[in-house]
Design an enzyme around this catalytic site. Structure first.
Site, PDB file in Angstrom:
ATOM      1  N   ASP A  92       0.852  -1.188   0.000  1.00 51.62           N
ATOM      2  CA  ASP A  92       0.000   0.000   0.000  1.00 51.62           C
ATOM      3  C   ASP A  92       0.891   1.243   0.000  1.00 51.62           C
ATOM      4  OD1 ASP A  92      -2.056  -1.798   0.350  1.00 51.62           O
ATOM      5  OD2 ASP A  92      -2.924  -0.791   2.087  1.00 51.62           O
ATOM      6  N   HIS A 149       4.585  -7.503  -0.008  1.00 51.27           N
ATOM      7  CA  HIS A 149       4.237  -8.798  -0.589  1.00 51.27           C
ATOM      8  C   HIS A 149       4.935  -9.006  -1.933  1.00 51.27           C
ATOM      9  CE1 HIS A 149       0.757  -9.794   2.176  1.00 51.27           C
ATOM     10  NE2 HIS A 149       1.043  -8.540   2.505  1.00 51.27           N
ATOM     11  N   SER A 254       8.475   3.077   5.417  1.00 55.64           N
ATOM     12  CA  SER A 254       9.392   3.705   4.483  1.00 55.64           C
ATOM     13  C   SER A 254       9.055   3.348   3.060  1.00 55.64           C
ATOM     14  CB  SER A 254      10.854   3.408   4.772  1.00 55.64           C
ATOM     15  OG  SER A 254      11.645   4.205   3.931  1.00 55.64           O
TER      16      SER A 254
END
EC number: 4.1.1.65
Length: 289
Positions: A92, A149, A254
């Site tokens: 995200d 992921h 980050s």
């Protein structure tokens, strides 16, 4: 650049990055109920964190702030793109930059680029398969889901811990700190995939307490020196992660950078700098030969 931004950039060079990150890391692992509940509640309000998609919605149920920050999502909260051969967005956040790797350099912001080889720890041999390839940089903001992921299924070949500074990562530092991502502490993960070699680089930043991977746990060598871990040796059982599987996580945020070799992927036409993205969305498709 405004006076406020100049002060901010100057402070980045003067602050004791690692000391601050360690202190904040201790606070983030504090289990004292009176402290962690207040910190989590403040953070959730400050950054408008949507807990409805979390497996655990009760803010007081987390044992410490880091457990809240790296919270798991409910099944189905991030459906994976179904286009044939789709390369998934790893996290995200927002696209910082994406595009071709030209002359061994990666675009950071207007007027700034950084060395591909330096990003990978100064190893020209590691960098060679990605010369002339493509990159995507995803910035994770404080409110985002902070697990990273796999864009594609892959077999882990190598992991490199690269020590460095811990400059804050945001638009201001990207535009004003030269070679930002090649200077910050980072973990380089190299995979063999159906699209050839792929690298996923987890970049630390100011107050990022730690970086973890699912196969090694916390990645912080005791002497903070460059260290390479090989996973393609005959004595080791292969580590294979499926597309969409968790790769690692940030304890306080980050950036994730994904690298591909030449003529392997074509990025989604709808994506550009500052585009919001979610893990599992289509980042790219296989490039047609």
């Amino acid at each position: 650049m405004s006076f406020k931004d100049r002060l901010f950039i100057c402070s980045q060079y003067l602050l004791p990055h690692h000391l601050l990150s360690r202190l904040i890391g201790f606070a983030a692992d504090c289990r004292a109920t009176w402290f962690k509940d207040r910190l989590i509640a403040w953070f959730a309000r400050r950054y408008q964190v949507d807990m409805r998609e979390a497996q655990v919605e009760d803010l007081q149920a987390f044992e410490h702030f880091n457990a809240f920050f790296t919270r798991a999502l409910k099944d189905g909260a991030r459906p994976l793109a179904q286009e044939p051969g789709a390369v998934l967005c790893p996290a995200d956040g927002a696209i910082s930059q994406l595009g071709p790797i030209e002359h061994g350099r990666i675009f950071q912001a207007k007027g700034h680029s950084y060395s591909l080889a330096e990003l990978l720890g100064g190893d020209a041999e590691l960098a060679a398969p990605f010369m002339g390839g493509d990159f995507a940089t995803v910035y994770l903001s404080p409110r985002d889901y902070h697990r990273v992921h796999m864009p594609l299924a892959g077999t882990l070949r190598e992991m490199v811990y690269v020590p460095g500074r811990l400059f804050s990562v945001n638009q201001t530092t990207a535009e004003n700190v030269p070679e930002l991502f090649a200077r910050n502490e980072r973990v380089v993960c190299l995979f063999d995939t159906e699209r050839g070699p792929m690298a996923v680089v987890l970049v630390g930043a100011m107050i990022v307490a730690s970086i973890e991977t699912v196969w090694a746990g916390l990645v912080t060598p005791p002497k903070r020196e460059l260290k390479t871990f090989r996973y393609d040796e005959a004595a080791r059982a292969p580590i294979r992660l499926e597309k969409g599987a968790e790769l690692g996580r940030f304890k306080l945020g980050s950036t994730a950078i994904v690298l591909f070799g030449p003529q392997q992927v074509a990025f989604n036409d709808g994506l550009g700098a500052a585009s919001p993205v979610r893990m599992g969305e289509c980042l790219a498709l296989p490039k047609q030969s």
